[in-house]
Design a protein around this motif. Sequence first.
Motif, short mmCIF file in Angstrom:
data_model
loop_
_atom_site.label_atom_id
_atom_site.label_comp_id
_atom_site.label_asym_id
_atom_site.label_seq_id
_atom_site.Cartn_x
_atom_site.Cartn_y
_atom_site.Cartn_z
N SER A 10 0.85 -1.19 0.00
CA SER A 10 0.00 0.00 0.00
C SER A 10 0.89 1.24 0.00
N GLU A 12 0.30 4.06 1.36
CA GLU A 12 0.31 4.68 2.69
C GLU A 12 1.36 4.07 3.61
N GLY A 49 0.77 0.71 -4.42
CA GLY A 49 -0.25 1.74 -4.49
C GLY A 49 0.38 3.13 -4.58
N GLY A 51 -1.10 5.85 -2.66
CA GLY A 51 -1.80 6.65 -1.65
C GLY A 51 -0.91 7.56 -0.84
N ASN A 52 0.38 7.34 -0.83
CA ASN A 52 1.29 8.24 -0.12
C ASN A 52 1.48 9.56 -0.86
N TRP A 54 -0.94 10.52 -3.81
CA TRP A 54 -2.24 11.02 -4.28
C TRP A 54 -3.36 10.14 -3.75
N ARG A 55 -4.28 10.74 -2.99
CA ARG A 55 -5.37 10.00 -2.37
C ARG A 55 -6.70 10.19 -3.09
N ASP A 68 -8.06 9.29 -11.04
CA ASP A 68 -7.54 7.93 -11.09
C ASP A 68 -6.26 7.86 -11.91
N GLY A 71 -3.49 9.07 -9.88
CA GLY A 71 -3.07 8.02 -8.95
C GLY A 71 -2.16 7.01 -9.62
N THR A 75 1.76 5.76 -8.66
CA THR A 75 2.31 4.40 -8.51
C THR A 75 3.61 4.25 -9.31
N THR A 135 -8.94 -0.18 -8.54
CA THR A 135 -7.91 0.09 -7.55
C THR A 135 -6.65 -0.72 -7.84
N THR A 156 0.61 -3.96 4.66
CA THR A 156 -0.13 -2.76 5.06
C THR A 156 0.46 -2.16 6.33
#
Length: 231
Positions: A10, A12, A49, A51-52, A54-55, A68, A71, A75, A135, A156
């Motif tokens: 992930s 994050e 992912g 998410g760190n 772009w959320r 998307d 995002g 990645t 996702t 995670t």
Amino acid sequence: MYKRILLKISGESLIGKQNIDLNSDIIELLSEQIKKLLELSVEISIVIGGGNIWRGVFTNKIDKVTSDYMGMLATMINSMALQKALEMHGIVTRVQSAIEMQKLAEPFIIRRAIRHLEKHRVVIFACGTGNPYFTTDTAAVLRASEIEADVILKATKVDYVYNEDPFKNKNAIKYENLTYKDALDKNLKVMDMTAFSLCMEKKIPIIIFNMSKKDNIYNAVLGHKVGTLIK
């Protein structure tokens, strides 16, 4: 325990306690464990992912599709950072992108990816599926299915699957073993429903665990009890 794995990281989880978008200590920890697995001749593919970075925070000026794609670019940034860290450990690595970026990565081609794995090169799959509305969890399951991975390891920030966010509710119920049906029926948020459904159809086991604990990835591949097993 597993010969060919897909490691889902992930975005994050790359932030770390210092609240840095790309924490070098976490990337170094990842690289060390991957090197140990390669010494056991494990074939390793990775999906990261974004998410760190772009959320998917929407405004009136950024629609879902554009968000998307942003995002997906996040990645790629993470994939390039991990590739460089692995190469510094002497690990031969290839990044394959679902969106064509000739100067940065190879295009995703199943047979080429499998050939890289057979030669014990680490393959990082970037840019998700290349399509909006899906996702990176779904991308991970799709790639695992395509390369015929033995297991999906989802790294995670939490040590198990819980019925609620354990950071918000200290009394959240912990699950050590689940079936795909359990995960779907309980509407657990650790992966999206599309990813769970595809895993159930392809019968690919998932192990969900805390990435920051030393040797958790290594121990999961060896078959030791780590995190939550879904099968």
